[in-house]
Write a protein that holds these residues in place. Structure first.
Motif, PDB file in Angstrom:
ATOM      1  N   GLY A  17       0.817  -1.212   0.000  1.00  0.00           N
ATOM      2  CA  GLY A  17       0.000   0.000   0.000  1.00  0.00           C
ATOM      3  C   GLY A  17       0.850   1.261   0.000  1.00  0.00           C
ATOM      4  N   ASN A  20       2.411   1.764  -3.387  1.00  0.00           N
ATOM      5  CA  ASN A  20       1.427   2.224  -4.359  1.00  0.00           C
ATOM      6  C   ASN A  20       1.169   3.721  -4.184  1.00  0.00           C
ATOM      7  OD1 ASN A  20      -0.218   1.792  -6.560  1.00  0.00           O
ATOM      8  ND2 ASN A  20      -1.969   1.147  -5.356  1.00  0.00           N
ATOM      9  N   GLN A  41      -6.005   1.678  -0.303  1.00  0.00           N
ATOM     10  CA  GLN A  41      -4.769   1.003   0.100  1.00  0.00           C
ATOM     11  C   GLN A  41      -4.951   0.248   1.413  1.00  0.00           C
ATOM     12  OE1 GLN A  41      -2.667   0.996  -2.484  1.00  0.00           O
ATOM     13  NE2 GLN A  41      -4.272   2.345  -3.255  1.00  0.00           N
ATOM     14  N   LEU A  44      -5.629  -3.459   1.231  1.00  0.00           N
ATOM     15  CA  LEU A  44      -4.534  -4.410   1.017  1.00  0.00           C
ATOM     16  C   LEU A  44      -4.229  -5.230   2.263  1.00  0.00           C
ATOM     17  CD1 LEU A  44      -2.253  -2.216  -1.199  1.00  0.00           C
ATOM     18  CD2 LEU A  44      -3.169  -4.447  -1.801  1.00  0.00           C
ATOM     19  N   TYR A  82      -4.026  -3.191  -5.868  1.00  0.00           N
ATOM     20  CA  TYR A  82      -2.862  -2.389  -6.242  1.00  0.00           C
ATOM     21  C   TYR A  82      -2.991  -1.875  -7.674  1.00  0.00           C
ATOM     22  CZ  TYR A  82       1.991  -1.355  -7.443  1.00  0.00           C
ATOM     23  OH  TYR A  82       3.139  -0.735  -7.871  1.00  0.00           O
TER      24      TYR A  82
END
Length: 121
Positions: A17, A20, A41, A44, A82
């Motif tokens: 996360g 990303n 995120q 995740l 993602y």
């Protein structure tokens, strides 16, 4: 799930996360990232915890196709979060191209991990 596996899943989800956010922030500017992107995120973390049981099972599976399928299932949801969260930020977002690229990469992950993590004789 044992504590080491849970800790690994949590750390992996947080790191993916964070990466990303950093990659999207560098590409589009941190100030332009919408709130939903940051919140996505957080998905995740459970996305890594839930399929984490596939990885140890896959590492013990002798049949290559079954091992690759288990690794693919393990990476499918976290990589979807993602990939699609980052792709939607692009003003030229193409859902079909994004989906095809996602499927190809999950297949690559599955084959790569199945090849690397084959059980010992």
């Amino acid at each position: 799930m044992n504590s080491m596996l849970l800790r690994t899943a949590l750390i992996t989800g947080i790191v993916i996360g964070a990466l990303n956010i950093v990659f999207a922030g560098l590409q589009y500017g941190f100030g332009t990232l919408p709130v939903w992107f940051y919140l996505a995120q957080l998905l995740l973390i459970p996305a890594m915890i839930l399929p984490m049981r596939f990885f140890p099972q896959a590492a013990m599976t002798r049949d290559f196709a079954r091992r690759a399928a288990m690794f693919g299932l393990g990476w499918a949801v976290p990589y979807a979060i993602y990939k699609f969260a980052g792709d939607v930020l692009n003003p030229n977002f193409n859902p079909a191209a994004s989906l095809i690229s996602y499927l190809v990469m999950v297949l690559v992950f599955a084959v790569l991990f199945a090849t690397i993590r084959k059980p010992q004789n």
